[in-house]
Design a protein around this motif. Sequence first.
Motif, PDB file in Angstrom:
ATOM      1  N   PRO A   1     -24.363 -24.835 -27.247  1.00 55.01           N
ATOM      2  CA  PRO A   1     -24.609 -25.616 -26.083  1.00 55.01           C
ATOM      3  C   PRO A   1     -24.705 -25.121 -24.819  1.00 55.01           C
ATOM      4  O   PRO A   1     -25.578 -25.428 -24.269  1.00 55.01           O
ATOM      5  CB  PRO A   1     -23.126 -26.596 -26.329  1.00 55.01           C
ATOM      6  N   ASP A   2     -23.793 -24.247 -24.565  1.00 57.87           N
ATOM      7  CA  ASP A   2     -23.826 -23.741 -23.220  1.00 57.87           C
ATOM      8  C   ASP A   2     -25.100 -22.807 -22.798  1.00 57.87           C
ATOM      9  O   ASP A   2     -25.630 -22.888 -21.810  1.00 57.87           O
ATOM     10  CB  ASP A   2     -22.476 -22.756 -22.652  1.00 57.87           C
TER      11      ASP A   2
ATOM     12  N   VAL B   1     -28.038 -22.923 -24.482  1.00 60.60           N
ATOM     13  CA  VAL B   1     -29.287 -23.753 -24.393  1.00 60.60           C
ATOM     14  C   VAL B   1     -29.188 -24.544 -23.132  1.00 60.60           C
ATOM     15  O   VAL B   1     -30.350 -24.647 -22.470  1.00 60.60           O
ATOM     16  CB  VAL B   1     -29.440 -24.719 -25.753  1.00 60.60           C
ATOM     17  N   ARG B   2     -28.163 -25.269 -22.762  1.00 63.42           N
ATOM     18  CA  ARG B   2     -28.268 -25.853 -21.406  1.00 63.42           C
ATOM     19  C   ARG B   2     -28.699 -24.988 -20.358  1.00 63.42           C
ATOM     20  O   ARG B   2     -29.271 -25.355 -19.213  1.00 63.42           O
ATOM     21  CB  ARG B   2     -26.594 -26.379 -21.199  1.00 63.42           C
ATOM     22  N   TYR B   3     -28.048 -23.633 -20.507  1.00 66.13           N
ATOM     23  CA  TYR B   3     -28.634 -22.676 -19.092  1.00 66.13           C
ATOM     24  C   TYR B   3     -30.039 -22.335 -19.150  1.00 66.13           C
ATOM     25  O   TYR B   3     -30.642 -22.422 -18.280  1.00 66.13           O
ATOM     26  CB  TYR B   3     -27.692 -21.439 -19.343  1.00 66.13           C
ATOM     27  N   MET B   4     -30.598 -22.038 -20.497  1.00 66.71           N
ATOM     28  CA  MET B   4     -31.899 -21.936 -20.646  1.00 66.71           C
ATOM     29  C   MET B   4     -32.702 -23.123 -20.071  1.00 66.71           C
ATOM     30  O   MET B   4     -33.877 -23.000 -19.339  1.00 66.71           O
ATOM     31  CB  MET B   4     -32.208 -21.515 -21.927  1.00 66.71           C
TER      32      MET B   4
ATOM     33  N   ARG C   1     -23.549 -14.468 -18.309  1.00 71.25           N
ATOM     34  CA  ARG C   1     -23.121 -15.248 -19.131  1.00 71.25           C
ATOM     35  C   ARG C   1     -22.644 -14.744 -20.350  1.00 71.25           C
ATOM     36  O   ARG C   1     -23.252 -13.633 -20.942  1.00 71.25           O
ATOM     37  CB  ARG C   1     -23.704 -16.520 -19.256  1.00 71.25           C
ATOM     38  N   SER C   2     -21.766 -15.052 -20.855  1.00 70.69           N
ATOM     39  CA  SER C   2     -21.027 -14.460 -22.203  1.00 70.69           C
ATOM     40  C   SER C   2     -21.795 -15.181 -23.463  1.00 70.69           C
ATOM     41  O   SER C   2     -21.780 -16.328 -23.420  1.00 70.69           O
ATOM     42  CB  SER C   2     -19.718 -14.435 -22.259  1.00 70.69           C
ATOM     43  N   ALA C   3     -22.153 -14.533 -24.496  1.00 67.76           N
ATOM     44  CA  ALA C   3     -22.534 -15.094 -25.575  1.00 67.76           C
ATOM     45  C   ALA C   3     -22.113 -14.281 -26.761  1.00 67.76           C
ATOM     46  O   ALA C   3     -22.064 -13.021 -27.017  1.00 67.76           O
ATOM     47  CB  ALA C   3     -24.179 -15.183 -25.604  1.00 67.76           C
TER      48      ALA C   3
END
Length: 288
Positions: A177-178, A180-183, A229-231
């Motif tokens: 979620p984080d 995809v929201r960032y992209m 960001r961390s992924a």
Amino acid sequence: MTASQKTNLRRSELGAFLKARRAELQPTEVGLPPGNRRRTSGLRREEVALLAGVGVTWYTWLEQGRPINASASVLDAVARTLRLDTAEHRHLYQLAEATPQRGWETMAVIPEFAYQVLRALDPTPAVLVNGLFDVLVQNAAHENLFWDWHRSTCVHRNLLWCCVTEPNAVERLVNYPDEVRYMVARVRAEYGAHVGDPAWEEDIRRLLEFNGEFADLWARHEVTEPAVRSATFDLPRFPALTFAISELDVAACPGLRIQVYAPADDATSAVLDTLADVGLPVDVAAGA
């Protein structure tokens, strides 16, 4: 699309952006009483105009997309009132056509130095993308790591499309979620300089029709700047891999950037070292 149509579309986008940001601010956040007869949340147009020191009619026309002039100082006042961050402030300028645009044009040939940089980053995964997250070039490490991301052959060559079209992406990308929201917020920020561009409009139209999640995120009008960001990826062939993802602008290629996946722990580093020793799978190395 004619120049007039592009201008109207840009003004419409500007109005929608201002409305979305205005709705996010509560009166108490800017020193106003909450009131008890508000039909919708957020600030009213007249409140924004008052706090920014501009006329109510002028601000109303700005949100309505009417052909009015907006100076840098006035836009700055509106940005301060709406508490826009750096990315949002730049987005406001782009939509109001208050700054020179630096567009990205499709390049028939990627400069050789871009390949050299990507190869030099191996075994750290890295990929060259544009503002829409189209994959233009990827190094061996990135290709080796994600070659089986899809259950079937990838036809998108786009990082955002690969996330929202792959059913297993939610499980494979732990912080899905984080990310995809960032992209989507990054694409929305870039879109300010490409409103009316046929390629951009068509790609966004297809995403809106195809994916409800993208449509919901797009409607928020969120924009953001590049950020580390961390992924964490839970891929079928490996244990959990965690990366610090950063974006590096390519100075000689406006609008292009290299996305680098730096290992965030020893376990991830060890996997990348192993992949570097083993090399690419046969089908990937052959270009299949």
